[in-house]
Motif scaffolding. Structure first.
Motif, PDB file in Angstrom:
ATOM      1  N   GLU A   9       0.903  -1.481   0.084  1.00  0.00           N
ATOM      2  CA  GLU A   9       0.072  -0.112   0.042  1.00  0.00           C
ATOM      3  C   GLU A   9       0.802   1.171   0.030  1.00  0.00           C
ATOM      4  OE1 GLU A   9      -3.190   0.779  -0.340  1.00  0.00           O
ATOM      5  OE2 GLU A   9      -3.536  -1.387  -0.656  1.00  0.00           O
ATOM      6  N   ALA A  10       1.913   1.165   0.795  1.00  0.00           N
ATOM      7  CA  ALA A  10       2.924   2.341   0.898  1.00  0.00           C
ATOM      8  C   ALA A  10       3.520   2.913  -0.485  1.00  0.00           C
ATOM      9  CB  ALA A  10       3.961   2.288   1.991  1.00  0.00           C
ATOM     10  N   ILE A  11       4.008   1.675  -1.215  1.00  0.00           N
ATOM     11  CA  ILE A  11       4.339   1.975  -2.250  1.00  0.00           C
ATOM     12  C   ILE A  11       3.403   2.410  -3.417  1.00  0.00           C
ATOM     13  CG2 ILE A  11       5.714   1.035  -4.402  1.00  0.00           C
ATOM     14  CD1 ILE A  11       7.467  -0.733  -2.333  1.00  0.00           C
ATOM     15  N   LEU A  12       2.297   1.685  -3.617  1.00  0.00           N
ATOM     16  CA  LEU A  12       1.141   2.317  -4.445  1.00  0.00           C
ATOM     17  C   LEU A  12       0.661   3.315  -4.229  1.00  0.00           C
ATOM     18  CD1 LEU A  12      -0.864   1.081  -6.613  1.00  0.00           C
ATOM     19  CD2 LEU A  12      -2.260   0.192  -4.704  1.00  0.00           C
ATOM     20  N   THR A  13       0.712   4.018  -2.776  1.00  0.00           N
ATOM     21  CA  THR A  13       0.392   5.304  -2.658  1.00  0.00           C
ATOM     22  C   THR A  13       1.500   6.436  -2.646  1.00  0.00           C
ATOM     23  OG1 THR A  13       0.230   4.653  -0.316  1.00  0.00           O
ATOM     24  CG2 THR A  13      -1.877   4.413  -1.485  1.00  0.00           C
ATOM     25  N   GLY A  14       2.616   5.813  -2.804  1.00  0.00           N
ATOM     26  CA  GLY A  14       3.650   6.742  -2.908  1.00  0.00           C
ATOM     27  C   GLY A  14       4.138   7.290  -1.626  1.00  0.00           C
ATOM     28  N   ASP A  15       3.656   6.421  -0.356  1.00  0.00           N
ATOM     29  CA  ASP A  15       4.051   6.938   1.001  1.00  0.00           C
ATOM     30  C   ASP A  15       5.534   6.645   1.306  1.00  0.00           C
ATOM     31  OD1 ASP A  15       4.393   7.342   3.634  1.00  0.00           O
ATOM     32  OD2 ASP A  15       2.474   6.336   4.157  1.00  0.00           O
ATOM     33  N   GLN A  16       6.231   7.358   0.919  1.00  0.00           N
ATOM     34  CA  GLN A  16       7.990   6.908   0.825  1.00  0.00           C
ATOM     35  C   GLN A  16       8.251   6.644   2.253  1.00  0.00           C
ATOM     36  OE1 GLN A  16      10.399  10.276  -0.189  1.00  0.00           O
ATOM     37  NE2 GLN A  16      11.968   9.012  -0.868  1.00  0.00           N
ATOM     38  N   GLU A  39       6.943 -10.137  -3.534  1.00  0.00           N
ATOM     39  CA  GLU A  39       5.774 -10.173  -3.160  1.00  0.00           C
ATOM     40  C   GLU A  39       4.825  -8.943  -2.476  1.00  0.00           C
ATOM     41  OE1 GLU A  39       5.289 -13.270  -0.062  1.00  0.00           O
ATOM     42  OE2 GLU A  39       6.429 -14.692  -1.474  1.00  0.00           O
ATOM     43  N   ALA A  40       5.719  -7.846  -2.508  1.00  0.00           N
ATOM     44  CA  ALA A  40       5.242  -6.671  -2.062  1.00  0.00           C
ATOM     45  C   ALA A  40       5.590  -5.450  -3.230  1.00  0.00           C
ATOM     46  CB  ALA A  40       5.604  -6.113  -0.855  1.00  0.00           C
ATOM     47  N   MET A  41       6.702  -5.204  -3.421  1.00  0.00           N
ATOM     48  CA  MET A  41       7.108  -4.053  -4.028  1.00  0.00           C
ATOM     49  C   MET A  41       6.899  -4.224  -5.752  1.00  0.00           C
ATOM     50  SD  MET A  41      10.845  -3.467  -2.648  1.00  0.00           S
ATOM     51  CE  MET A  41      11.172  -2.725  -0.792  1.00  0.00           C
ATOM     52  N   ILE A  42       7.074  -5.065  -6.456  1.00  0.00           N
ATOM     53  CA  ILE A  42       6.808  -5.294  -7.702  1.00  0.00           C
ATOM     54  C   ILE A  42       5.244  -5.404  -8.025  1.00  0.00           C
ATOM     55  CG2 ILE A  42       7.056  -6.824  -9.995  1.00  0.00           C
ATOM     56  CD1 ILE A  42       9.856  -7.560  -9.131  1.00  0.00           C
ATOM     57  N   PRO A  43       4.490  -6.151  -7.153  1.00  0.00           N
ATOM     58  CA  PRO A  43       3.029  -6.389  -7.258  1.00  0.00           C
ATOM     59  C   PRO A  43       2.590  -4.799  -7.080  1.00  0.00           C
ATOM     60  CG  PRO A  43       3.694  -7.976  -6.106  1.00  0.00           C
ATOM     61  CD  PRO A  43       5.026  -7.339  -6.103  1.00  0.00           C
ATOM     62  N   ALA A  44       3.125  -3.977  -6.345  1.00  0.00           N
ATOM     63  CA  ALA A  44       2.759  -2.529  -6.056  1.00  0.00           C
ATOM     64  C   ALA A  44       2.931  -1.721  -7.401  1.00  0.00           C
ATOM     65  CB  ALA A  44       3.400  -2.054  -5.053  1.00  0.00           C
ATOM     66  N   MET A  45       3.990  -1.912  -7.913  1.00  0.00           N
ATOM     67  CA  MET A  45       4.344  -1.128  -9.282  1.00  0.00           C
ATOM     68  C   MET A  45       3.367  -1.705 -10.362  1.00  0.00           C
ATOM     69  SD  MET A  45       6.389   1.110  -8.343  1.00  0.00           S
ATOM     70  CE  MET A  45       6.869   1.769  -9.765  1.00  0.00           C
ATOM     71  N   ASN A  46       3.005  -2.819 -10.396  1.00  0.00           N
ATOM     72  CA  ASN A  46       2.028  -3.418 -11.449  1.00  0.00           C
ATOM     73  C   ASN A  46       0.725  -2.838 -11.310  1.00  0.00           C
ATOM     74  OD1 ASN A  46       3.977  -4.949 -12.617  1.00  0.00           O
ATOM     75  ND2 ASN A  46       3.454  -6.727 -11.673  1.00  0.00           N
ATOM     76  N   GLU A  47       0.513  -2.655 -10.078  1.00  0.00           N
ATOM     77  CA  GLU A  47      -0.989  -2.279  -9.999  1.00  0.00           C
ATOM     78  C   GLU A  47      -0.819  -0.648  -9.929  1.00  0.00           C
ATOM     79  OE1 GLU A  47      -3.756  -3.273  -9.512  1.00  0.00           O
ATOM     80  OE2 GLU A  47      -4.913  -1.618  -8.537  1.00  0.00           O
ATOM     81  N   ALA A  48       0.083  -0.055  -9.889  1.00  0.00           N
ATOM     82  CA  ALA A  48       0.090   1.405  -9.975  1.00  0.00           C
ATOM     83  C   ALA A  48       0.208   1.540 -11.792  1.00  0.00           C
ATOM     84  CB  ALA A  48       1.717   2.078  -9.791  1.00  0.00           C
ATOM     85  N   GLY A  49       0.786   0.479 -12.483  1.00  0.00           N
ATOM     86  CA  GLY A  49       0.631   0.585 -13.858  1.00  0.00           C
ATOM     87  C   GLY A  49      -0.820   0.312 -14.492  1.00  0.00           C
ATOM     88  N   VAL A  59       0.719  10.687 -14.440  1.00  0.00           N
ATOM     89  CA  VAL A  59       2.113  10.507 -14.217  1.00  0.00           C
ATOM     90  C   VAL A  59       2.608  11.009 -12.752  1.00  0.00           C
ATOM     91  CG1 VAL A  59       4.476  11.495 -15.054  1.00  0.00           C
ATOM     92  CG2 VAL A  59       2.662  10.592 -16.552  1.00  0.00           C
ATOM     93  N   PRO A  60       2.100  11.906 -12.101  1.00  0.00           N
ATOM     94  CA  PRO A  60       2.576  12.127 -10.934  1.00  0.00           C
ATOM     95  C   PRO A  60       2.448  11.197  -9.638  1.00  0.00           C
ATOM     96  CG  PRO A  60       1.215  14.091 -11.567  1.00  0.00           C
ATOM     97  CD  PRO A  60       1.132  12.835 -12.667  1.00  0.00           C
ATOM     98  N   GLU A  61       1.196  10.296  -9.830  1.00  0.00           N
ATOM     99  CA  GLU A  61       1.111   9.174  -8.972  1.00  0.00           C
ATOM    100  C   GLU A  61       2.205   8.083  -9.369  1.00  0.00           C
ATOM    101  OE1 GLU A  61      -1.495  10.578 -10.605  1.00  0.00           O
ATOM    102  OE2 GLU A  61      -2.947  10.955  -8.957  1.00  0.00           O
ATOM    103  N   LEU A  62       2.543   7.692 -10.836  1.00  0.00           N
ATOM    104  CA  LEU A  62       3.582   7.205 -11.146  1.00  0.00           C
ATOM    105  C   LEU A  62       4.795   7.378 -10.344  1.00  0.00           C
ATOM    106  CD1 LEU A  62       3.100   5.747 -14.673  1.00  0.00           C
ATOM    107  CD2 LEU A  62       2.246   4.630 -12.594  1.00  0.00           C
ATOM    108  N   LEU A  63       5.125   8.644 -10.605  1.00  0.00           N
ATOM    109  CA  LEU A  63       6.512   9.139  -9.881  1.00  0.00           C
ATOM    110  C   LEU A  63       6.603   9.002  -8.298  1.00  0.00           C
ATOM    111  CD1 LEU A  63       7.191  12.497 -11.836  1.00  0.00           C
ATOM    112  CD2 LEU A  63       8.318  10.638 -11.880  1.00  0.00           C
ATOM    113  N   ILE A  64       5.584   9.273  -7.731  1.00  0.00           N
ATOM    114  CA  ILE A  64       5.707   9.072  -6.419  1.00  0.00           C
ATOM    115  C   ILE A  64       5.736   7.759  -6.033  1.00  0.00           C
ATOM    116  CG2 ILE A  64       4.964  11.556  -5.684  1.00  0.00           C
ATOM    117  CD1 ILE A  64       2.283  10.101  -4.319  1.00  0.00           C
ATOM    118  N   ALA A  65       4.934   6.795  -6.707  1.00  0.00           N
ATOM    119  CA  ALA A  65       5.020   5.203  -6.426  1.00  0.00           C
ATOM    120  C   ALA A  65       6.535   5.001  -6.651  1.00  0.00           C
ATOM    121  CB  ALA A  65       4.293   4.594  -7.220  1.00  0.00           C
TER     122      ALA A  65
END
Ligand code: B1M
Length: 211
Positions: A9-16, A39-49, A59-65
């Motif tokens: 969730e943190a990666i998906l929502t860009g909560d660094q 199990e967490a990071m790549i799936p989060a980026m896939n969901e962002a995509g 694009v801004p949401e992709l950037l913060i993710a």
């Protein structure tokens, strides 16, 4: 105990800050870094995509993710690249011209380092001439190219052609990868190898160098 869903969730929502805190906690608890990545990071980026594709994200949401993922990966990188062994080969790696996506390329670079390779990272948006110059100067065993955009995939072929034109193609092996790249495409453009993910990239690099 570190919560992988929260990391996702943190990666998906860009909560660094949260992504970094959970990653640090998980590493302190000796969670396998590969589990965090796969199990967490790549799936989060896939969901962002996926959200980007259906216009829920822009694009801004992709950037913060991406920023959250990169910061969390910074903690993991030293663990992936730890090796006391003598280098098994020298690799030059870069994301091809026009393409700014570097998270996957960085992961491949870290895994190759962990697999005992000396890695020279040219970064992202690397023109063919820069690959050629690096091959001339650093004399690697292997050139690795990453592309995430269908429109930048042809830059891999351009780079292979440039290596040929400079008389360097026979001196190095070439491996390509990235989400839109396939084994078939690799063959079509005259690459020697292809890998679909970072851990396969290490095995493929070993095979290519041994061949
Ligand atoms: Co962009 N982007 N993006 N993006 N982005 C994708 C790739 C996209 C699929 C999203 C979508 O529409 N679903 C889409 C491409 C569509 C296409 O071409 N078919 C897309 C687009 C369209 C764009 C822009 C054009 C958007 C715009 O501006 N309108 C733009 C292009 C900018 C440019 O490059 N010129 C753009 C920009 C960006 C950001 C800058 C915001 C950011 C990148 C930040 C960064 O990297 N520093 C971004 C992001 C984050 C993504 C997604 C969401 C995630 C990419 C990622 O990091 N994945 C992506 C969607 C997705 O992939 N699901 C998307 C995690 C990473 C670990 O996986 O990179 O695939 P990956 O690497 C894997 C494997 O592919 C493999 O191993 C890695 C680990 O297992 N691998 C190799 C990679 N390289 C390898 C090399 C090898 C072997 C294996 O050997 C040499």
């Amino acid at each position: 105990m570190a919560d992988l869903n929260k990391l996702y969730e943190a990666i998906l929502t860009g909560d660094q800050a949260t992504a970094v805190a959970i990653t640090r906690e998980a590493l302190e608890e000796k969670v396998d870094p590969q589990v965090l990545i796969n199990e967490a990071m790549i799936p989060a980026m896939n969901e962002a995509g996926r959200r980007f594709e259906c216009e829920e994200y822009f694009v801004p949401e992709l950037l913060i993710a991406a920023r959250a993922m990169k910061s969390a990966l910074e903690l993991i990188r030293p663990l992936l690249s730890q090796t006391g062994a003598k280098p098994v080969g020298r690799v030059i790696i870069g994301t091809v011209k026009g393409d700014l996506h570097d998270i996957g390329k960085n992961l491949v670079a870290s895994m190759l380092e962990g697999g005992g390779f000396e890695v020279i990272d040219l970064g992202a948006d690397v023109p063919a001439e820069k690959f050629v110059q690096a091959v001339q100067e650093k004399q690697p065993d292997l050139v690795c190219m990453s592309a995430l955009l269908t429109v930048t995939m042809p830059a891999m072929k351009t780079t292979i052609e440039a290596l040929k034109a400079a008389g360097l193609r026979d001196r190095v092996k070439v491996m390509v990868g990235g989400a839109p790249v396939t084994e078939d495409y690799a063959r079509q453009i005259g690459a020697d190898g292809y890998a679909e993910n970072a851990s396969r990239a290490v095995a493929a690099a070993r095979q290519l160098i041994a061949a």
